[in-house]
Design a protein around this motif. Structure first.
Motif, PDB file in Angstrom:
ATOM      1  N   ARG A  67       0.827  -1.215   0.000  1.00  0.00           N
ATOM      2  CA  ARG A  67       0.000   0.000   0.000  1.00  0.00           C
ATOM      3  C   ARG A  67       0.859   1.261   0.000  1.00  0.00           C
ATOM      4  O   ARG A  67       0.554   2.231  -0.697  1.00  0.00           O
ATOM      5  N   ALA A  68       1.939   1.242   0.787  1.00  0.00           N
ATOM      6  CA  ALA A  68       2.816   2.413   0.831  1.00  0.00           C
ATOM      7  C   ALA A  68       3.480   2.661  -0.515  1.00  0.00           C
ATOM      8  O   ALA A  68       3.550   3.809  -0.996  1.00  0.00           O
ATOM      9  N   ALA A  69       3.964   1.583  -1.162  1.00  0.00           N
ATOM     10  CA  ALA A  69       4.650   1.741  -2.445  1.00  0.00           C
ATOM     11  C   ALA A  69       3.690   2.221  -3.528  1.00  0.00           C
ATOM     12  O   ALA A  69       4.030   3.096  -4.344  1.00  0.00           O
ATOM     13  N   LEU A  70       2.475   1.684  -3.565  1.00  0.00           N
ATOM     14  CA  LEU A  70       1.525   2.062  -4.605  1.00  0.00           C
ATOM     15  C   LEU A  70       0.962   3.465  -4.361  1.00  0.00           C
ATOM     16  O   LEU A  70       0.646   4.191  -5.315  1.00  0.00           O
ATOM     17  N   THR A  71       0.829   3.851  -3.093  1.00  0.00           N
ATOM     18  CA  THR A  71       0.410   5.219  -2.785  1.00  0.00           C
ATOM     19  C   THR A  71       1.464   6.204  -3.278  1.00  0.00           C
ATOM     20  O   THR A  71       1.146   7.247  -3.861  1.00  0.00           O
ATOM     21  N   TYR A  72       2.739   5.865  -3.050  1.00  0.00           N
ATOM     22  CA  TYR A  72       3.831   6.720  -3.517  1.00  0.00           C
ATOM     23  C   TYR A  72       3.810   6.852  -5.039  1.00  0.00           C
ATOM     24  O   TYR A  72       4.166   7.902  -5.595  1.00  0.00           O
ATOM     25  N   GLN A  73       3.342   5.806  -5.726  1.00  0.00           N
ATOM     26  CA  GLN A  73       3.287   5.844  -7.187  1.00  0.00           C
ATOM     27  C   GLN A  73       2.048   6.572  -7.700  1.00  0.00           C
ATOM     28  O   GLN A  73       1.869   6.699  -8.917  1.00  0.00           O
ATOM     29  N   GLY A  74       1.175   7.050  -6.808  1.00  0.00           N
ATOM     30  CA  GLY A  74       0.051   7.893  -7.213  1.00  0.00           C
ATOM     31  C   GLY A  74      -1.253   7.164  -7.465  1.00  0.00           C
ATOM     32  O   GLY A  74      -2.181   7.751  -8.042  1.00  0.00           O
ATOM     33  N   LEU A  75      -1.376   5.895  -7.036  1.00  0.00           N
ATOM     34  CA  LEU A  75      -2.617   5.158  -7.248  1.00  0.00           C
ATOM     35  C   LEU A  75      -3.641   5.554  -6.193  1.00  0.00           C
ATOM     36  O   LEU A  75      -3.294   5.859  -5.040  1.00  0.00           O
ATOM     37  N   ASN A  76      -4.940   5.526  -6.577  1.00  0.00           N
ATOM     38  CA  ASN A  76      -5.992   5.800  -5.610  1.00  0.00           C
ATOM     39  C   ASN A  76      -6.359   4.511  -4.871  1.00  0.00           C
ATOM     40  O   ASN A  76      -5.838   3.431  -5.176  1.00  0.00           O
ATOM     41  N   GLN A  77      -7.258   4.615  -3.899  1.00  0.00           N
ATOM     42  CA  GLN A  77      -7.577   3.465  -3.053  1.00  0.00           C
ATOM     43  C   GLN A  77      -8.169   2.311  -3.852  1.00  0.00           C
ATOM     44  O   GLN A  77      -7.871   1.136  -3.587  1.00  0.00           O
ATOM     45  N   ARG A  78      -9.031   2.599  -4.832  1.00  0.00           N
ATOM     46  CA  ARG A  78      -9.617   1.522  -5.633  1.00  0.00           C
ATOM     47  C   ARG A  78      -8.539   0.803  -6.439  1.00  0.00           C
ATOM     48  O   ARG A  78      -8.509  -0.433  -6.508  1.00  0.00           O
ATOM     49  N   GLN A  79      -7.635   1.565  -7.026  1.00  0.00           N
ATOM     50  CA  GLN A  79      -6.559   0.959  -7.794  1.00  0.00           C
ATOM     51  C   GLN A  79      -5.614   0.151  -6.895  1.00  0.00           C
ATOM     52  O   GLN A  79      -5.133  -0.910  -7.283  1.00  0.00           O
ATOM     53  N   ILE A  80      -5.364   0.655  -5.687  1.00  0.00           N
ATOM     54  CA  ILE A  80      -4.487  -0.062  -4.762  1.00  0.00           C
ATOM     55  C   ILE A  80      -5.090  -1.401  -4.372  1.00  0.00           C
ATOM     56  O   ILE A  80      -4.389  -2.422  -4.307  1.00  0.00           O
ATOM     57  N   ARG A  81      -6.428  -1.428  -4.092  1.00  0.00           N
ATOM     58  CA  ARG A  81      -7.067  -2.695  -3.709  1.00  0.00           C
ATOM     59  C   ARG A  81      -6.967  -3.714  -4.836  1.00  0.00           C
ATOM     60  O   ARG A  81      -6.680  -4.892  -4.592  1.00  0.00           O
ATOM     61  N   ALA A  82      -7.196  -3.264  -6.062  1.00  0.00           N
ATOM     62  CA  ALA A  82      -7.107  -4.188  -7.197  1.00  0.00           C
ATOM     63  C   ALA A  82      -5.677  -4.682  -7.388  1.00  0.00           C
ATOM     64  O   ALA A  82      -5.427  -5.872  -7.629  1.00  0.00           O
ATOM     65  N   ALA A  83      -4.721  -3.763  -7.259  1.00  0.00           N
ATOM     66  CA  ALA A  83      -3.320  -4.144  -7.427  1.00  0.00           C
ATOM     67  C   ALA A  83      -2.862  -5.086  -6.311  1.00  0.00           C
ATOM     68  O   ALA A  83      -2.080  -6.006  -6.539  1.00  0.00           O
ATOM     69  N   ILE A  89       5.537  -5.747  -6.997  1.00  0.00           N
ATOM     70  CA  ILE A  89       5.154  -4.345  -6.805  1.00  0.00           C
ATOM     71  C   ILE A  89       5.667  -3.494  -7.963  1.00  0.00           C
ATOM     72  O   ILE A  89       4.951  -2.629  -8.493  1.00  0.00           O
ATOM     73  N   ALA A  90       6.908  -3.738  -8.375  1.00  0.00           N
ATOM     74  CA  ALA A  90       7.507  -2.906  -9.426  1.00  0.00           C
ATOM     75  C   ALA A  90       6.838  -3.083 -10.771  1.00  0.00           C
ATOM     76  O   ALA A  90       6.843  -2.167 -11.593  1.00  0.00           O
ATOM     77  N   THR A  91       6.255  -4.247 -11.010  1.00  0.00           N
ATOM     78  CA  THR A  91       5.686  -4.525 -12.336  1.00  0.00           C
ATOM     79  C   THR A  91       4.163  -4.508 -12.350  1.00  0.00           C
ATOM     80  O   THR A  91       3.560  -4.755 -13.390  1.00  0.00           O
ATOM     81  N   THR A  92       3.525  -4.221 -11.223  1.00  0.00           N
ATOM     82  CA  THR A  92       2.059  -4.154 -11.204  1.00  0.00           C
ATOM     83  C   THR A  92       1.571  -2.932 -11.975  1.00  0.00           C
ATOM     84  O   THR A  92       0.651  -3.010 -12.798  1.00  0.00           O
ATOM     85  N   VAL A  93       2.200  -1.780 -11.709  1.00  0.00           N
ATOM     86  CA  VAL A  93       1.885  -0.575 -12.472  1.00  0.00           C
ATOM     87  C   VAL A  93       2.774  -0.576 -13.703  1.00  0.00           C
ATOM     88  O   VAL A  93       3.991  -0.508 -13.597  1.00  0.00           O
ATOM     89  N   GLU A  94       2.173  -0.685 -14.859  1.00  0.00           N
ATOM     90  CA  GLU A  94       2.956  -0.830 -16.082  1.00  0.00           C
ATOM     91  C   GLU A  94       3.690   0.477 -16.397  1.00  0.00           C
ATOM     92  O   GLU A  94       3.064   1.491 -16.685  1.00  0.00           O
ATOM     93  N   PRO A  95       5.017   0.456 -16.336  1.00  0.00           N
ATOM     94  CA  PRO A  95       5.776   1.681 -16.607  1.00  0.00           C
ATOM     95  C   PRO A  95       6.046   1.826 -18.107  1.00  0.00           C
ATOM     96  O   PRO A  95       5.912   0.874 -18.873  1.00  0.00           O
ATOM     97  N   GLU A  96       6.406   3.022 -18.507  1.00  0.00           N
ATOM     98  CA  GLU A  96       6.843   3.231 -19.890  1.00  0.00           C
ATOM     99  C   GLU A  96       8.312   2.870 -20.055  1.00  0.00           C
ATOM    100  O   GLU A  96       8.756   2.499 -21.143  1.00  0.00           O
ATOM    101  N   ILE A  97       9.077   2.994 -18.953  1.00  0.00           N
ATOM    102  CA  ILE A  97      10.489   2.606 -18.954  1.00  0.00           C
ATOM    103  C   ILE A  97      10.709   1.695 -17.753  1.00  0.00           C
ATOM    104  O   ILE A  97      10.500   2.112 -16.610  1.00  0.00           O
ATOM    105  N   LEU A  98      11.125   0.459 -17.995  1.00  0.00           N
ATOM    106  CA  LEU A  98      11.364  -0.511 -16.933  1.00  0.00           C
ATOM    107  C   LEU A  98      12.864  -0.777 -16.850  1.00  0.00           C
ATOM    108  O   LEU A  98      13.508  -1.113 -17.849  1.00  0.00           O
ATOM    109  N   ILE A  99      13.406  -0.613 -15.646  1.00  0.00           N
ATOM    110  CA  ILE A  99      14.836  -0.829 -15.405  1.00  0.00           C
ATOM    111  C   ILE A  99      14.988  -1.973 -14.420  1.00  0.00           C
ATOM    112  O   ILE A  99      14.448  -1.920 -13.311  1.00  0.00           O
TER     113      ILE A  99
END
Length: 602
Positions: free
Chosen positions: A131-147, A180-190
């Motif tokens: 939850r902390a990592a996804l909040t930092y990435q800007g997801l809302n509560q609904r998106q966090i629950r799904a992720a 966690i790193a790959t749940t939110v699809e980035p445009e650049i993945l390192i």
């Protein structure tokens, strides 16, 4: 020397055209201090407040002169040895560290997976970290629950998600960090080596998710020592060596070039080891230091010379070199490096149109001295060896010394070149500069830290004096491609005159001790004079072995019954001293042995 200016512009708004990542003239320099107190003085900024106390340091460039573009949707692999600058490059791109010089531009969202536990709090539970990592990435509560549901399903950590992260094993940490790193699809993945963590089952799942991200158009930067991952995921690759790009191009071509480079290094080290235990009298210690030293006299503060590079040549082939002024030219972990001068007479790295260099300056005592060190692994030094020095100087009072075991073996005056760069070659004497007759008994009693020959005492009339592992052309080699020939040559000497029944034997083991094969020769009868030498040769026309490290034991038997070992008698036996490596086996055919066979289907 002041640090060059640098600009960093990560996370710029994505546009329809242009690369995902653009890097120009990127460099990262660290200051290396001689003591903790000096490091503290600099860290606290006290060196500026204490002008009389100059805090001396060496400049270590982890990277320099990096130009790179990553096109949108492309996949670039980064390979190289440990310490080459791979992880530093990724940290610069993500903004984790600031560059010393150059520019970095990224277009689009960046997700970096540099280590399994990056950004995860050890006291938080798995769910709290999610939850902390996804909040930092800007997801809302609904998106966090799904992720969160997706991550729980992907990691299969179940009840562990409600336990503190510090209780996780490294494999479990890898699962959670990657998910966690790959749940939110980035445009650049390192990604930095994370695919290698965890068990084989989860690695398969991770590879599947990576493939999905790539198929959806993510731009990928992948660092990995697993070259098969680079080939699988990346269309292009760069090879970093000593903080610079050694090669860039199609992934297969770069991987092949890098693999050949590593194979040469491994071959050199194994040949050195084999030579050391082979019993030859003209072989130096397993590793010794050769030093090339420049000396000059003149007025204090005057520049004595510019040094561009020093090469060790073996039969006109470059065995090792220091590119002076290039990144990591003073890194002592490398086999060849410029020695830092405590008096600070070497300048910082400089650049001319012809390439990097450093300047040696006359000290307050009217002298200048600077040197480079070469660690030589088991070379039989002699007339085929030479050093090549690239320099320019306006003084005739410049000399170069070659030192072996801290003793000068060659001294040569270097003429003034004015503004032009010159190459001068200094050959080693025919005997390498000093006699090195070391008999077998002395070598077997070598002290701790040196290679020791494991010898079993036998009847003793014949003594094995040398063993060589060769290729089909008779060249000494220690790394072989699968399917190529190998020749084992054994030299022995008679301790007394007489007639001897001789049965040559070689036993092949994998390096972990597993017996692979025995090669027992036919009995031959030899009439030998005292001290007469003879040879026995074993030829393997095709190495049908899997990729691995192997070692030979060799022996000369007087009597041998393959059905009953007990009554056997041998003259001399050297147990598992002569190593070689096999490479090139396709992944699905890897095993201890590739047995020739043919399938037929009716």
């Amino acid at each position: 020397m002041s640090e060059p200016s640098a600009t960093v512009r990560p996370g710029e708004t994505a546009v329809d055209t242009g690369p995902a990542v653009r890097i120009e003239g990127l460099g990262k320099m660290y200051r290396v201090f001689g003591s903790r107190s000096a490091n503290l003085v600099d860290a606290l900024g006290l060196s500026r407040l204490l002008p009389r106390r100059r805090v001396r340091y060496q400049e270590f460039w982890a990277l320099r002169g990096i130009d790179l573009e990553l096109e949108r949707g492309s996949r670039l692999g980064i390979i190289g040895r440990n310490g080459a600058g791979k992880t530093t490059l990724l940290k610069l791109i993500t903004g984790a560290v600031a560059p010393t010089e150059g520019t970095i531009e990224t277009a689009g969202t960046v997700q970096a997976l540099l280590e399994a536990s990056a950004g995860l709090h050890p006291e938080f539970t798995g769910r709290e970290n999610i939850r902390a990592a996804l909040t930092y990435q800007g997801l809302n509560q609904r998106q966090i629950r799904a992720a969160e549901e997706d991550i729980a399903d992907f990691t299969e950590l179940e009840s562990f998600l409600d336990q503190p992260f510090r209780t996780y094993s490294l494999g479990m940490q890898s699962r959670l960090g990657f998910a966690i790193a790959t749940t939110v699809e980035p445009e650049i993945l390192i990604v930095d080596e994370v695919l290698g963590a965890g068990d084989a089952y989860f690695m398969t799942k991770s590879i599947g998710r990576m493939s999905q991200l790539i198929d959806r158009g993510a731009s990928v930067l992948l660092v990995s020592h697993a070259l098969e991952h680079v080939l699988r995921f990346c269309s292009e690759a760069i090879w970093l060596e000593r903080g610079q790009i050694a090669a860039r191009g199609p992934a297969l071509e770069v991987v092949k070039s890098y693999s050949e480079f590593i194979r040469v290094l491994e071959d050199r080290k194994l040949r050195a080891r084999n030579r050391t235990v082979a019993g030859r009298g003209d072989v130096p210690r397993p590793a010794e230091t050769l030093v090339v030293r420049l000396r000059a006299l003149g007025d204090p503060g005057r520049e004595a010379c510019d040094l561009g590079g020093i090469r060790l040549l073996v039969d006109e082939r470059v065995e090792d070199e220091v590119v002076v002024g290039a990144p990591q030219d003073t890194q002592v972990s490398h086999s060849a490096a410029l020695l830092p001068n405590e008096r600070g007479l070497w300048s910082g790295p400089r650049t001319a149109q012809d390439g990097p260099f450093r300047t040696l300056t006359i000290g307050s005592d009217g002298t200048a001295s600077g040197a480079a060190r070469f660690e030589v692994d088991g070379l039989a030094l002699g007339s085929g060896h030479a050093f090549e020095v690239v320099y320019r100087s306006q003084t005739d009072a410049l000399e170069v010394d070659l030192l072996r075991d801290d003793s000068v073996v060659v001294s040569q005056r270097l003429p003034a070149t004015n503004a032009t760069w010159e190459r001068v070659r200094i050959p080693l004497p025919a005997n390498g500069g000093s006699p090195r007759r070391v008999d077998f008994a002395d070598r077997a009693q070598a002290g701790a830290g040196q290679t020791r020959t494991r010898r079993w005492p036998g009847e003793g009339s014949l003594v094995i004096e040398g063993v060589e592992v060769l290729d089909a052309e008779g060249r000494e080699r220690a790394v072989f491609d699968v399917g190529t020939p190998l020749v084992l040559r054994l030299a022995f000497r008679a301790q007394r005159a007489g007639r001897f029944d001789v049965i040559p034997v070689a036993v092949l083991y994998r390096l972990d001790g597993i017996l692979v094969a025995r090669f027992i020769g036919e009995r031959v009868t030899l009439d030998l004079a005292e001290d007469e030498q003879h040879e026995a040769v074993l030829r393997l026309d095709s190495l049908n072995l899997g990729d691995d490290n192997y070692v030979f034991a060799v022996a000369l038997y007087k009597t041998l019954d393959i059905n009953d070992v007990e009554p056997s008698e041998y003259y001399d036996l050297l147990d598992r001293n002569y190593q070689f490596k096999v490479v090139g086996t396709p992944p699905l055919e890897r095993g201890i042995f590739r047995h020739p066979a043919d399938w037929t289907v009716d």
